[in-house]
Design a protein around this motif. Structure first.
Motif, short mmCIF file in Angstrom:
data_model
loop_
_atom_site.label_atom_id
_atom_site.label_comp_id
_atom_site.label_asym_id
_atom_site.label_seq_id
_atom_site.Cartn_x
_atom_site.Cartn_y
_atom_site.Cartn_z
N LYS A 161 0.83 -1.22 0.00
CA LYS A 161 0.00 0.00 0.00
C LYS A 161 0.85 1.26 0.00
CE LYS A 161 -1.97 -1.62 3.78
NZ LYS A 161 -1.52 -3.02 3.76
N ARG A 205 3.82 3.76 4.51
CA ARG A 205 4.89 4.48 5.21
C ARG A 205 5.43 5.63 4.35
NH1 ARG A 205 3.71 -0.22 6.03
NH2 ARG A 205 3.64 -1.19 8.09
N HIS A 228 10.86 -1.43 5.33
CA HIS A 228 9.60 -2.15 5.58
C HIS A 228 9.60 -3.49 4.83
CE1 HIS A 228 5.40 -3.13 5.79
NE2 HIS A 228 5.18 -2.84 4.51
N MET A 242 12.12 -5.24 3.70
CA MET A 242 13.08 -6.22 4.22
C MET A 242 12.57 -6.84 5.52
SD MET A 242 14.90 -5.32 7.18
CE MET A 242 16.04 -6.64 7.08
N SER A 243 11.83 -6.05 6.31
CA SER A 243 11.31 -6.62 7.56
C SER A 243 10.26 -7.70 7.25
CB SER A 243 10.73 -5.52 8.47
OG SER A 243 9.43 -5.14 8.06
N ASP A 246 10.58 -11.46 8.29
CA ASP A 246 9.46 -11.93 9.11
C ASP A 246 8.84 -13.22 8.53
OD1 ASP A 246 7.84 -11.27 11.44
OD2 ASP A 246 6.19 -11.03 10.04
N ARG A 271 1.68 -10.21 -0.16
CA ARG A 271 1.27 -9.32 -1.25
C ARG A 271 0.78 -10.11 -2.45
NH1 ARG A 271 6.27 -4.89 -0.77
NH2 ARG A 271 5.40 -3.73 0.96
N VAL A 320 13.34 -4.50 15.52
CA VAL A 320 13.98 -5.77 15.92
C VAL A 320 13.67 -6.06 17.39
CG1 VAL A 320 16.12 -7.08 16.00
CG2 VAL A 320 15.80 -5.39 14.21
N GLN A 360 10.22 -7.37 17.62
CA GLN A 360 10.14 -8.73 17.08
C GLN A 360 10.62 -9.76 18.10
OE1 GLN A 360 8.67 -9.78 14.40
NE2 GLN A 360 9.29 -11.91 14.67
N LYS A 410 7.54 -3.36 17.03
CA LYS A 410 7.42 -4.05 15.75
C LYS A 410 6.77 -3.19 14.66
CE LYS A 410 5.44 -8.07 14.32
NZ LYS A 410 4.79 -9.37 14.36
N PHE A 467 -3.20 1.13 13.23
CA PHE A 467 -2.81 0.28 12.10
C PHE A 467 -2.64 -1.17 12.56
CE2 PHE A 467 0.37 -1.88 9.58
CZ PHE A 467 -0.09 -1.67 8.29
N ASP A 496 -4.68 -4.53 11.67
CA ASP A 496 -3.99 -5.69 11.13
C ASP A 496 -4.43 -6.98 11.86
OD1 ASP A 496 -1.80 -5.68 9.03
OD2 ASP A 496 -1.07 -7.21 10.45
C1 GRG Z 1 14.05 -4.53 10.62
C2 GRG Z 1 16.49 -5.18 10.72
C3 GRG Z 1 15.08 -5.59 10.72
C4 GRG Z 1 14.78 -6.89 10.81
C5 GRG Z 1 13.43 -7.45 10.78
C6 GRG Z 1 11.20 -9.45 11.28
C7 GRG Z 1 11.45 -8.16 11.93
C8 GRG Z 1 12.84 -7.73 12.13
C9 GRG Z 1 10.45 -7.34 12.30
C10 GRG Z 1 9.03 -7.65 12.04
C11 GRG Z 1 8.38 -6.43 11.53
C12 GRG Z 1 6.99 -6.72 11.05
C13 GRG Z 1 6.81 -7.70 9.97
C14 GRG Z 1 5.97 -6.05 11.59
C15 GRG Z 1 4.59 -6.21 11.14
C16 GRG Z 1 4.13 -4.89 10.59
C17 GRG Z 1 2.98 -5.06 9.67
C18 GRG Z 1 1.63 -5.14 10.25
C19 GRG Z 1 3.21 -5.15 8.34
C20 GRG Z 1 2.21 -5.11 7.29
O1 GRG Z 1 2.33 -3.83 6.70
P1 GRG Z 1 1.42 -3.33 5.49
O2 GRG Z 1 0.02 -3.81 5.67
O3 GRG Z 1 2.07 -4.12 4.28
O4 GRG Z 1 1.62 -1.89 5.33
P2 GRG Z 1 2.09 -3.73 2.73
O5 GRG Z 1 2.24 -5.04 2.03
O6 GRG Z 1 0.84 -3.02 2.38
O7 GRG Z 1 3.30 -2.86 2.54
#
Ligand code: GRG
Length: 340
Positions: A59, A62, A102, A104-105, A109, A121, A180, A183, A223, A260, A264
């Motif tokens: 989307k 950010r 975002h 890469m996370s 994840d 996605r 991190v 997480q 997170k 948000f 989710d």
């Molecule tokens: C950041 C260095 C670093 C490592 C990763 C895995 C991790 C550490 C963190 C997890 C972060 C995470 C996945 C949080 C969830 C956030 C979330 C609800 C994401 C979904 O975001 P949307 O809906 O996705 O904006 P789109 O696909 O629309 O971009």
């Protein structure tokens, strides 16, 4: 070239703000710029994997938050925006860096050692296509590319100390004090305890406290909220916001970030795979610490409506909502009423 369409808001004139056009126009710029920042280069496997998870999906919330905060503080709403616009070029590298961090996370994840997801996605996750080792490295490379783009591509017309503060805040929002860190808490409260493994994480999982609001808050705030708060704050900081404006924007970031994440959690229960583009029901299956688990669907909906009112009031009270330009309020609306 200064955009001919850059437009100062005329005082007291009522107009309808076209949020859809505003989002679509800016998303298109972000997509284009991301393609430039992530070329099909060598090593081919690595760049292809990086591009796979960043380009053409998501989307771009950010990036939009960052750009909208920038335009709100600068008090410009550029109606016919183009990629060469001098104003928008000040914030686009930061917006793109945000989408790289975002993405890469999400790649990390989704790995089997964390959430073990097959879809993201609407397509197979990065490690399903490129293998776990490549996905891990693509995430690492995206993280560093994000910092490179922010520091290297932000125009030098931006005050150097502002850019340094933004770079520092991005690394903080991403690292142990942000994503991190969140997480790790998520991990402690997600995996089944008593796995019998003799490592420190398994030990913490076995000895964890009961899930309560402060645990869920700690997970969400790192997170999800940290990067969302940074998205808004960085746009405002690059626009030269006053400290009062920055404080208000950060408070708004906390409200929007929590809203948000609750949305989710709600979508994970109520959404379907086709619309979400990822597998629903994973939170319940993994017994995750979520708002829904604590307060149920009705409790989550009630909290969302409270947050929506609070966020709008905060914007109004701080002059961040205009009659004909309420991008931040529209983004709060999007964060809460989205279907994916
Ligand atoms: C950041 C260095 C670093 C490592 C990763 C895995 C991790 C550490 C963190 C997890 C972060 C995470 C996945 C949080 C969830 C956030 C979330 C609800 C994401 C979904 O975001 P949307 O809906 O996705 O904006 P789109 O696909 O629309 O971009």
């Amino acid at each position: 070239m200064q955009s001919r369409a850059a437009h100062k808001q005329p005082e007291g004139r009522k107009q309808t703000f076209d949020a859809k056009k505003y989002f679509d126009d800016r998303r298109a710029l972000v997509e284009k710029k991301l393609g430039e920042f992530l070329p099909a280069d060598e090593p081919e496997l690595l760049w292809e994997s990086m591009r796979y998870s960043v380009l053409g999906g998501g989307k771009r919330l950010r990036a939009l938050l960052c750009i909208a905060a920038f335009e709100t503080v600068e008090n410009i709403y550029i109606k016919d925006i183009d990629i060469d616009d001098l104003e928008i070029s000040k914030v686009l590298p930061c917006a793109c860096a945000l989408e790289m961090v975002h993405a890469m996370s999400l790649v990390h994840d989704d790995l089997p050692c964390l959430d073990n997801d097959d879809f993201r996605r609407g397509k197979p996750t990065n490690h399903k296509v490129y293998g776990e080792a490549t996905a891990l490295l693509a995430g690492d490379a995206l993280l560093m590319r994000a910092v490179e783009v922010l520091v290297g591509a932000t125009p030098r017309t931006i005050d150097a100390s502002a850019l340094l503060e933004v770079a520092e805040a991005l690394t903080r929002a991403t690292g142990a004090d942000g994503m991190v860190g969140g997480q790790i808490y998520d991990l402690i409260y997600t995996q089944e305890s008593g796995s019998g493994e003799a490592n420190k994480l398994a030990e913490l999982q076995r000895n964890r406290t009961e899930i309560n609001e402060s645990v869920v808050e700690k997970i969400h705030s790192g997170k999800t909220c940290a990067l969302i708060r940074f998205s808004l704050w960085s746009g405002a900081r690059l626009a030269g916001a006053s400290s009062a404006q920055l404080t208000a924007i950060e408070k708004f970031g906390d409200i929007l970030g929590l809203a948000f994440q609750i949305t989710d959690d709600l979508l994970d229960v109520t959404g379907d795979q086709q619309t979400l583009g990822k597998t629903p029901g994973k939170d319940e299956a993994a017994d995750k610490a979520t708002w829904i688990r604590l307060f149920g669907i009705d409790g989550a909906k009630a909290k969302l409506s409270e947050l929506e009112n609070e966020g709008t009031r905060l914007l109004n009270e701080n002059g961040l909502n205009k009659d004909d330009f309420n991008a931040l309020e529209s983004l709060l609306n999007l964060a809460i009423h989205r279907k994916k």
